[in-house]
Design a protein around this motif. Sequence first.
Motif, PDB file in Angstrom:
ATOM      1  N   THR A 111       7.469  -7.565  -9.531  1.00 44.40           N
ATOM      2  CA  THR A 111       7.431  -6.587 -10.621  1.00 44.40           C
ATOM      3  C   THR A 111       6.930  -5.236 -10.135  1.00 44.40           C
ATOM      4  N   VAL A 112       5.921  -5.254  -9.277  1.00 45.90           N
ATOM      5  CA  VAL A 112       5.386  -4.004  -8.727  1.00 45.90           C
ATOM      6  C   VAL A 112       6.471  -3.234  -7.991  1.00 45.90           C
ATOM      7  N   MET A 113       7.219  -3.925  -7.150  1.00 45.86           N
ATOM      8  CA  MET A 113       8.250  -3.262  -6.345  1.00 45.86           C
ATOM      9  C   MET A 113       9.385  -2.737  -7.213  1.00 45.86           C
TER      10      MET A 113
ATOM     11  N   ALA B 132      -0.693   2.265  -2.079  1.00 42.38           N
ATOM     12  CA  ALA B 132      -1.961   2.071  -1.383  1.00 42.38           C
ATOM     13  C   ALA B 132      -2.621   0.749  -1.766  1.00 42.38           C
ATOM     14  N   PHE B 133      -2.504   0.385  -3.034  1.00 42.29           N
ATOM     15  CA  PHE B 133      -3.138  -0.845  -3.492  1.00 42.29           C
ATOM     16  C   PHE B 133      -2.380  -2.104  -3.099  1.00 42.29           C
ATOM     17  N   ARG B 134      -1.058  -2.050  -3.145  1.00 41.61           N
ATOM     18  CA  ARG B 134      -0.272  -3.285  -2.996  1.00 41.61           C
ATOM     19  C   ARG B 134       0.520  -3.349  -1.702  1.00 41.61           C
ATOM     20  N   GLN B 135       0.261  -2.409  -0.767  1.00 42.75           N
ATOM     21  CA  GLN B 135       1.067  -2.332   0.454  1.00 42.75           C
ATOM     22  C   GLN B 135       1.007  -3.615   1.273  1.00 42.75           C
ATOM     23  N   LYS B 136      -0.147  -4.275   1.307  1.00 48.21           N
ATOM     24  CA  LYS B 136      -0.280  -5.492   2.102  1.00 48.21           C
ATOM     25  C   LYS B 136       0.673  -6.568   1.615  1.00 48.21           C
ATOM     26  N   GLU B 137       0.737  -6.767   0.303  1.00 48.37           N
ATOM     27  CA  GLU B 137       1.639  -7.771  -0.270  1.00 48.37           C
ATOM     28  C   GLU B 137       3.101  -7.359  -0.105  1.00 48.37           C
ATOM     29  N   ILE B 138       3.358  -6.061  -0.241  1.00 51.10           N
ATOM     30  CA  ILE B 138       4.734  -5.580  -0.096  1.00 51.10           C
ATOM     31  C   ILE B 138       5.285  -5.939   1.277  1.00 51.10           C
ATOM     32  N   PHE B 139       4.519  -5.658   2.317  1.00 48.56           N
ATOM     33  CA  PHE B 139       5.026  -5.862   3.667  1.00 48.56           C
ATOM     34  C   PHE B 139       4.891  -7.307   4.145  1.00 48.56           C
ATOM     35  N   GLU B 140       4.243  -8.145   3.365  1.00 45.80           N
ATOM     36  CA  GLU B 140       4.219  -9.568   3.675  1.00 45.80           C
ATOM     37  C   GLU B 140       5.444 -10.284   3.122  1.00 45.80           C
TER      38      GLU B 140
ATOM     39  N   GLY C  20      10.291  -6.801   2.458  1.00 43.49           N
ATOM     40  CA  GLY C  20       9.427  -5.698   2.079  1.00 43.49           C
ATOM     41  C   GLY C  20       9.695  -4.414   2.835  1.00 43.49           C
ATOM     42  N   LEU C  21       9.824  -4.502   4.174  1.00 41.48           N
ATOM     43  CA  LEU C  21      10.046  -3.302   4.983  1.00 41.48           C
ATOM     44  C   LEU C  21      11.405  -2.684   4.677  1.00 41.48           C
ATOM     45  N   LYS C  22      12.413  -3.526   4.570  1.00 38.28           N
ATOM     46  CA  LYS C  22      13.756  -3.030   4.265  1.00 38.28           C
ATOM     47  C   LYS C  22      13.777  -2.352   2.902  1.00 38.28           C
ATOM     48  N   TRP C  23      13.081  -2.947   1.960  1.00 38.22           N
ATOM     49  CA  TRP C  23      13.003  -2.347   0.617  1.00 38.22           C
ATOM     50  C   TRP C  23      12.312  -0.984   0.688  1.00 38.22           C
ATOM     51  N   ALA C  24      11.212  -0.910   1.409  1.00 37.52           N
ATOM     52  CA  ALA C  24      10.466   0.343   1.510  1.00 37.52           C
ATOM     53  C   ALA C  24      11.314   1.437   2.155  1.00 37.52           C
TER      54      ALA C  24
ATOM     55  N   ILE D 276       0.263  18.741  -4.143  1.00 37.87           N
ATOM     56  CA  ILE D 276      -0.320  18.726  -5.484  1.00 37.87           C
ATOM     57  C   ILE D 276      -1.186  17.500  -5.730  1.00 37.87           C
ATOM     58  N   CYS D 277      -0.772  16.349  -5.221  1.00 34.87           N
ATOM     59  CA  CYS D 277      -1.470  15.098  -5.523  1.00 34.87           C
ATOM     60  C   CYS D 277      -2.863  15.078  -4.893  1.00 34.87           C
ATOM     61  N   LEU D 278      -3.714  14.221  -5.404  1.00 38.21           N
ATOM     62  CA  LEU D 278      -5.100  14.161  -4.954  1.00 38.21           C
ATOM     63  C   LEU D 278      -5.178  13.838  -3.462  1.00 38.21           C
ATOM     64  N   PRO D 279      -6.001  14.571  -2.726  1.00 38.32           N
ATOM     65  CA  PRO D 279      -6.030  14.456  -1.257  1.00 38.32           C
ATOM     66  C   PRO D 279      -6.295  13.042  -0.738  1.00 38.32           C
ATOM     67  N   LEU D 280      -7.206  12.311  -1.368  1.00 39.58           N
ATOM     68  CA  LEU D 280      -7.504  10.974  -0.866  1.00 39.58           C
ATOM     69  C   LEU D 280      -6.295  10.057  -0.979  1.00 39.58           C
ATOM     70  N   ILE D 281      -5.576  10.159  -2.104  1.00 41.32           N
ATOM     71  CA  ILE D 281      -4.375   9.337  -2.283  1.00 41.32           C
ATOM     72  C   ILE D 281      -3.314   9.742  -1.261  1.00 41.32           C
ATOM     73  N   VAL D 282      -3.151  11.033  -1.075  1.00 49.11           N
ATOM     74  CA  VAL D 282      -2.167  11.526  -0.098  1.00 49.11           C
ATOM     75  C   VAL D 282      -2.512  11.027   1.300  1.00 49.11           C
ATOM     76  N   LYS D 283      -3.781  11.119   1.687  1.00 50.81           N
ATOM     77  CA  LYS D 283      -4.198  10.700   3.022  1.00 50.81           C
ATOM     78  C   LYS D 283      -3.970   9.200   3.239  1.00 50.81           C
ATOM     79  N   THR D 284      -4.287   8.404   2.233  1.00 52.59           N
ATOM     80  CA  THR D 284      -4.088   6.955   2.340  1.00 52.59           C
ATOM     81  C   THR D 284      -2.606   6.617   2.427  1.00 52.59           C
ATOM     82  N   PHE D 285      -1.811   7.252   1.576  1.00 50.79           N
ATOM     83  CA  PHE D 285      -0.366   7.011   1.579  1.00 50.79           C
ATOM     84  C   PHE D 285       0.253   7.439   2.912  1.00 50.79           C
ATOM     85  N   ALA D 286      -0.199   8.564   3.450  1.00 46.90           N
ATOM     86  CA  ALA D 286       0.318   9.047   4.732  1.00 46.90           C
ATOM     87  C   ALA D 286       0.027   8.043   5.844  1.00 46.90           C
TER      88      ALA D 286
END
Length: 558
Positions: A353-355, A398-406, A410-414, A432-442
């Motif tokens: 559902t998340v994906m 950032a929150f669900r990346q571990k499950e996504i790539f397991e 997952g990688l192909k979808w991403a 524009i987005c909050l720096p901490l979120i951007v840094k984690t996502f990067a």
Amino acid sequence: METKSTFEAVLCKFKKGSRKDYDGFICKLANPSISDGVLVKYLKSMKDCATLLDKDHEMLIGVLLKLDWMNRSSGVVQIYQSTILNIVSVHTVYLKACLRALVKNFMPVIKPVENKESTESLVTDDMMAAHNQGFIHVHTLIKTIMKIVPMSSQLIMPMLIENFPYYIKDVYIQECFMKNLLQITYYKTDLRQSILELLIEKIIKFDTQAPRTALLEMTSQDNSQESGIFNMEGDVDPVVESSEKLDVLMVHLFEYIQAVCYKNGELEWEDTKRFYRETLYVFEKVILPTYACCHIQFIMFYLVSFKMQLCDGFLDYLWKLVQNPNVQSVYRQSAVSYMASLLARAKFINIRTVMRCVELMMTWCHTYTNTCQDCVMADVVHHGPFYSVCQSIFYVFAFRQKEIFETKAGLKWAQSLQIQHLIQSRLNPLKICLPLIVKTFASITRQHQLAFCDHIIQQNNRSFLPVDSKGYQKFETYFPFDPYLLKKSMKYIEPHYREYDQSLPVDDDSSGEEDDDEMFTEDTRCSAPVDMETMSSSLVDKTDLMSYGTSPGFKHIF
């Protein structure tokens, strides 16, 4: 018969202008020392002469309504209820006054004692038992009045609003009134939505008086006290007082939700659906427009945890708000924040559902950038919902990346999300987005070679964010399901709640000014393992998951 004749004669004298016996009757009735036996006789005489007690007898009826009757003998209680029913059924002019008096009884009167800080400390178990028994008698009378006089259902809501205890009243008074309002919904279900709306409006008052930053600071001070470093003296902190009241009221609200939806440990699906619709209406009207409330919104989190169809419906509702250009921008941004926070934090939402939701948001963002190709710079004012959706994508990743790539695909979808295309658009969401979120996502996208954000981030750091006409420079947003901080009511949320897994390494090559951001760092424990689902090749189709007709298992439910 003799009693009736005697009282009837008193009424006849009063009508002719002689008040002596009539006033004597009122004085004896109002005497707090009157015995139960005498009181029963007086009430019976009034009941038998109810047809004669017209508008000329407002003083007598006023004394009757002020009687302390709830904790007297069963004989007094029964005759009092019968007397009131006879009078309001014959003279509806007294209906409002009667309902108002009964509603006032929802707040027990506790006499203050010198050197006691609050009335709450005076309440004993015996007093609580007596109060609860009195409340039962009041509800029995209200329920019967509503059956006899149908118009009373429309009259009682203004009484409830008018008599709601002021927020500075002790927590015991607050919870007694709240429990009694909720009790009304069990025998008058058509008032449930209105009562829920009233209660949530009042609870929000306590929620906003106990902001997250103050609660976190208070927790830090408590830890200092335990270690002997911090000592707090003086009056009770208003934040502490509000949070304690909020905590108690949230416990009762969660218990009520559980009682409505579950019978004998089994989910009552039809009752739950009806309750969900009513709560969703209140959410849209009261909770969604309230910025930065910390806890009241968790009633939706708790409710949709009961069944995945409810969660699908809530996500669908939020996503439709986000996409609707006729909805005010601030509500669209708030809706996607709720959506992202739920997807990130809820253990009961599986990774499939998340994906699918992330894919929907990403597709919407690509479509949006294609329609804004003439835009030459980042613009928060005109493209607020777009940046909120982008930030939500980064946050959920950032929150669900571990499950996504397991997952198997997952990688192909991403890779199919075309993240690089989004971050390179002229709208420049990384700026524009909050720096901490951007840094984690990067860090995540670099690790899996999905996109390379660092060069764009460095360019953004060397430039200045455009300022709108009001001088706003920062993109403001919050995630409503950030960690729950109330100790007593936390037990209802904790089993369903995911905390941030800090195992993901985030490079420190950018400025550390956001290290104190609570969005990720305030969680201290990693989330529990979640069962993984194998991703099928059909996952990447473009069907709208969130529509009622196509959500898995959600057909024809509402």
